[in-house]
Design an enzyme around this catalytic site. Structure first.
Site, PDB file in Angstrom:
ATOM      1  N   LYS A   1       1.017  -1.722  -0.192  1.00  0.00           N
ATOM      2  CA  LYS A   1      -0.298   0.352  -0.593  1.00  0.00           C
ATOM      3  C   LYS A   1       0.772   1.581   0.379  1.00  0.00           C
ATOM      4  O   LYS A   1       1.912   1.258   0.674  1.00  0.00           O
ATOM      5  CB  LYS A   1      -1.109  -0.183   1.409  1.00  0.00           C
ATOM      6  CG  LYS A   1      -2.413   1.487   1.175  1.00  0.00           C
ATOM      7  CD  LYS A   1      -2.680   1.135   2.524  1.00  0.00           C
ATOM      8  CE  LYS A   1      -3.960   2.240   2.705  1.00  0.00           C
ATOM      9  NZ  LYS A   1      -3.078   3.814   3.070  1.00  0.00           N
TER      10      LYS A   1
ATOM     11  N   HIS B   1      -1.750   8.223   0.385  1.00  0.00           N
ATOM     12  CA  HIS B   1      -2.172   8.283   2.031  1.00  0.00           C
ATOM     13  C   HIS B   1      -3.391   9.165   2.186  1.00  0.00           C
ATOM     14  O   HIS B   1      -3.499   9.745   3.094  1.00  0.00           O
ATOM     15  CB  HIS B   1      -1.015   8.417   2.950  1.00  0.00           C
ATOM     16  CG  HIS B   1      -1.179   7.614   4.455  1.00  0.00           C
ATOM     17  ND1 HIS B   1      -0.250   6.660   4.408  1.00  0.00           N
ATOM     18  CD2 HIS B   1      -1.676   8.122   5.450  1.00  0.00           C
ATOM     19  CE1 HIS B   1      -0.864   6.194   5.271  1.00  0.00           C
ATOM     20  NE2 HIS B   1      -0.718   6.769   6.476  1.00  0.00           N
TER      21      HIS B   1
END
Length: 381
Positions: free
Chosen positions: A251, A275
């Site tokens: 991620k 993010h």
């Protein structure tokens, strides 16, 4: 407050939560330009409205990493979400399971792995940060395995926390932060009773067994700054593989070259993510980078995405751009803060309805077949 759409949850959460908690989830890094751009770029994507197509049967089921889910959505990791409702991670995980989608628990959650896994949860993923203490990471990976987590989401875009000015102003950090938080809690009595008092303990559940000391709110920001590892490189991914044999999802991918490297390192999936604009301001939105990254990796791994998704319509847009699934972040945190697990379930139900409507009006019947053909040639509405 009447909740008629997914965006209503934000206003409801702002009313219910003390400012330090609302601003923590609502804010981004620096001037918050990237955070805003995530939603703006999604909203500018025009769809092709198609008519006279049989859309009486619409399939929303999705397969991710060998498992079938009812929607192309997962609840992404949100730190401290246990402060948004009483034992919030448990409530959110149960809501996700009721809806037949995965829930990803953050390393910095209030409720630990064991507590969440003991609840009525049938699709639990775990998110791991790059921590200086490798023994700590090994311990967390072993715990995640032992409680039955089915995928590991390895967050790589946070070698150090971003510059989040709102946290200093709100009392999440900065001078006299603890006193300011207490004062805000007093002025929000419903939250103070339900979460502040009855929602204890407010430890960071995954960290407490390892650190062997108090890990409450007062330690949170300091722990992040002192323990995230700025030395990590791609070579560390092989080390993670040695300790995790399930699906590995990286991620924080926002560049095609990094996506290629993830393929080379045999990752099972990536999350195209900045993010939520909470790290480096001024970078591209996830929607603008997703098509190029999806093209680069092809079928080599599963492409997920987050950033700016606030509705089922946004989910459809992301799938059309090349994602196979969407991680929600702020959207479900707002819902949790507004109305607990029932709020999260209602959010997912609203999104499911919005996905169906968007698919029907674009002449689409299978969510797995959504692609750029439903996008209009013009990029602006």
């Amino acid at each position: 407050m009447l909740i008629a759409s997914t965006t209503d949850f934000r206003a409801a959460a702002k009313r219910r939560l003390p400012p330090f908690l609302f601003e923590y989830i609502d804010g981004g890094a620096y001037a918050e330009i990237t955070q805003a751009q995530n939603s703006i770029d999604l909203g500018r994507l025009a769809l092709r409205q198609r008519v006279l197509t049989d859309v009486s049967e619409i399939t929303l089921s999705t397969e991710l990493f060998g498992q079938s889910y009812s929607l192309p959505i997962a609840l992404g990791p949100v730190g401290l979400s246990g402060m948004y409702a009483r034992r919030g991670e448990v409530q959110a995980a149960e809501a996700a399971s009721r809806k037949g989608i995965p829930f990803c628990l953050s390393t910095v959650s209030v409720c630990g792995l064991e507590e969440v896994a003991a609840a009525d949860v049938n699709a639990l993923w775990f998110q791991l940060y790059v921590i200086r203490d490798r023994g700590f990471m090994i311990d967390l990976l072993a715990r995640a395995k032992s409680v039955g987590c089915t995928a590991l989401v390895f967050t790589v875009d946070m070698p150090m926390p971003g510059a989040r000015y709102r946290d200093v102003h709100s009392g999440m950090s900065g001078p006299n932060a603890e006193i300011r938080r207490v004062g805000q809690s007093i002025t929000h009595p419903r939250w103070a009773w339900d979460v502040g008092l009855l929602g204890r303990p407010h430890n960071l559940g995954n960290l407490a067994p390892v650190l062997g000391q108090s890990t409450g709110m007062k330690d949170y920001i300091g722990w992040l700054a002192n323990n995230f590892d700025p030395t990590v490189t791609w070579a560390d991914l092989a080390w993670i593989r040695d300790h995790w044999d399930g699906p590995l999802i990286i991620k924080g991918i926002l560049d095609p070259d990094d996506a290629k490297e993830a393929v080379r390192m045999n990752a099972d999936g990536i999350v195209v993510s900045n993010h939520g604009g909470r790290q480096l301001d001024g970078v591209r939105s996830t929607a603008s980078m997703l098509p190029e990254i999806s093209d680069v990796v092809g079928d080599a791994l599963t492409v997920l995405v987050d950033g700016g998704v606030r509705s089922g319509l946004d989910v459809v847009r992301m799938l059309a751009l090349g994602a196979q699934g969407v991680l929600l972040g702020r959207a479900w945190a707002y819902a949790l803060g507004a109305a607990g697990g029932d709020g999260v379930f209602k959010l997912l139900s609203l999104m499911e309805s919005e996905i169906r409507i968007a698919m029907a009006l674009t002449g689409s019947t299978d969510v797995a077949k959504l692609d750029s053909r439903i996008l209009a040639p013009a990029k602006m509405l």
